[in-house]
Write a protein that holds these residues in place. Structure first.
Motif, PDB file in Angstrom:
ATOM      1  N   THR A 124       0.837  -1.203   0.000  1.00  0.00           N
ATOM      2  CA  THR A 124       0.000   0.000   0.000  1.00  0.00           C
ATOM      3  C   THR A 124       0.867   1.245   0.000  1.00  0.00           C
ATOM      4  O   THR A 124       0.612   2.200  -0.749  1.00  0.00           O
ATOM      5  CB  THR A 124      -0.953  -0.006   1.214  1.00  0.00           C
ATOM      6  N   ALA A 126       1.000   4.114  -2.951  1.00  0.00           N
ATOM      7  CA  ALA A 126       0.715   5.506  -2.608  1.00  0.00           C
ATOM      8  C   ALA A 126       1.903   6.401  -2.937  1.00  0.00           C
ATOM      9  O   ALA A 126       1.740   7.531  -3.419  1.00  0.00           O
ATOM     10  CB  ALA A 126       0.345   5.622  -1.125  1.00  0.00           C
ATOM     11  N   GLN A 143      -8.310  -5.034  -2.538  1.00  0.00           N
ATOM     12  CA  GLN A 143      -8.842  -3.981  -1.674  1.00  0.00           C
ATOM     13  C   GLN A 143      -7.713  -3.192  -1.021  1.00  0.00           C
ATOM     14  O   GLN A 143      -7.744  -1.969  -0.986  1.00  0.00           O
ATOM     15  CB  GLN A 143      -9.761  -4.568  -0.608  1.00  0.00           C
ATOM     16  N   LEU A 154      -6.111  -0.943  -3.564  1.00  0.00           N
ATOM     17  CA  LEU A 154      -6.951   0.199  -3.904  1.00  0.00           C
ATOM     18  C   LEU A 154      -6.936   1.269  -2.813  1.00  0.00           C
ATOM     19  O   LEU A 154      -7.145   2.451  -3.094  1.00  0.00           O
ATOM     20  CB  LEU A 154      -8.375  -0.256  -4.186  1.00  0.00           C
ATOM     21  N   GLU A 155      -6.669   0.874  -1.575  1.00  0.00           N
ATOM     22  CA  GLU A 155      -6.581   1.842  -0.480  1.00  0.00           C
ATOM     23  C   GLU A 155      -5.492   2.879  -0.738  1.00  0.00           C
ATOM     24  O   GLU A 155      -5.572   4.008  -0.248  1.00  0.00           O
ATOM     25  CB  GLU A 155      -6.319   1.128   0.843  1.00  0.00           C
ATOM     26  N   ALA A 195      -4.912   4.561  -3.319  1.00  0.00           N
ATOM     27  CA  ALA A 195      -5.416   5.709  -4.080  1.00  0.00           C
ATOM     28  C   ALA A 195      -5.951   6.799  -3.152  1.00  0.00           C
ATOM     29  O   ALA A 195      -5.923   7.981  -3.511  1.00  0.00           O
ATOM     30  CB  ALA A 195      -6.498   5.261  -5.050  1.00  0.00           C
ATOM     31  N   ASN A 196      -6.432   6.430  -1.980  1.00  0.00           N
ATOM     32  CA  ASN A 196      -6.985   7.395  -1.038  1.00  0.00           C
ATOM     33  C   ASN A 196      -6.002   7.818   0.044  1.00  0.00           C
ATOM     34  O   ASN A 196      -6.334   8.623   0.889  1.00  0.00           O
ATOM     35  CB  ASN A 196      -8.238   6.819  -0.371  1.00  0.00           C
ATOM     36  N   LEU A 197      -4.812   7.261   0.005  1.00  0.00           N
ATOM     37  CA  LEU A 197      -3.809   7.554   1.027  1.00  0.00           C
ATOM     38  C   LEU A 197      -2.962   8.738   0.569  1.00  0.00           C
ATOM     39  O   LEU A 197      -2.316   8.690  -0.472  1.00  0.00           O
ATOM     40  CB  LEU A 197      -2.929   6.319   1.247  1.00  0.00           C
ATOM     41  N   LYS A 198      -2.984   9.796   1.330  1.00  0.00           N
ATOM     42  CA  LYS A 198      -2.179  10.977   1.025  1.00  0.00           C
ATOM     43  C   LYS A 198      -0.983  10.997   1.967  1.00  0.00           C
ATOM     44  O   LYS A 198      -1.132  11.163   3.170  1.00  0.00           O
ATOM     45  CB  LYS A 198      -3.009  12.259   1.194  1.00  0.00           C
TER      46      LYS A 198
END
Length: 114
Positions: free
Chosen positions: A43, A47, A69, A72-73, A75-78
């Motif tokens: 992940t 990211a 899953q 895909l996390e 993509a939302n991790l900044k």
């Protein structure tokens, strides 16, 4: 951990010196950052890639729905600037050692990557 890799020029197909110790050290540093964030290395890597200038998408997949899953996390991790700097610092020695030839199997002169 036992390491079974060639580390001399004679033991590599590309004819260049290996860098297994540096690679494992780099992976350890990345794992430490992932552990501090309580996320998987996969992940974190995705990211981090998405945070790079010029990268707008990555290709992900998985053998099981849970793997997909988790991927895909990313993509939302900044990632914060401190995390990005820690990853850049952790990987810089390996990137410098490897140089511009990203082809693991051919020497720079024979590389398909130009």
């Amino acid at each position: 951990r036992t390491r079974h890799f060639a580390s001399s020029k004679e033991g590599t197909r590309h004819g260049e010196a290996g860098c297994e110790e540096l690679t494992f050290d780099t992976l350890t540093r990345i794992a430490r950052v992932a552990g501090e964030l309580c996320i998987s290395m996969a992940t974190l890597a995705l990211a981090w890639l998405l945070a790079q200038p010029g990268v707008s998408a990555v290709i992900v997949g998985g053998r099981r729905p849970g793997q997909l899953q988790r991927n895909l996390e990313a993509a939302n991790l900044k990632l914060t600037s401190d995390v990005l700097e820690a990853l850049d610092t952790a990987t810089e020695p390996l990137k410098r050692h490897l140089g511009p030839n990203a082809d693991l199997w051919l020497s720079a002169a024979d590389s398909r990557i130009r």
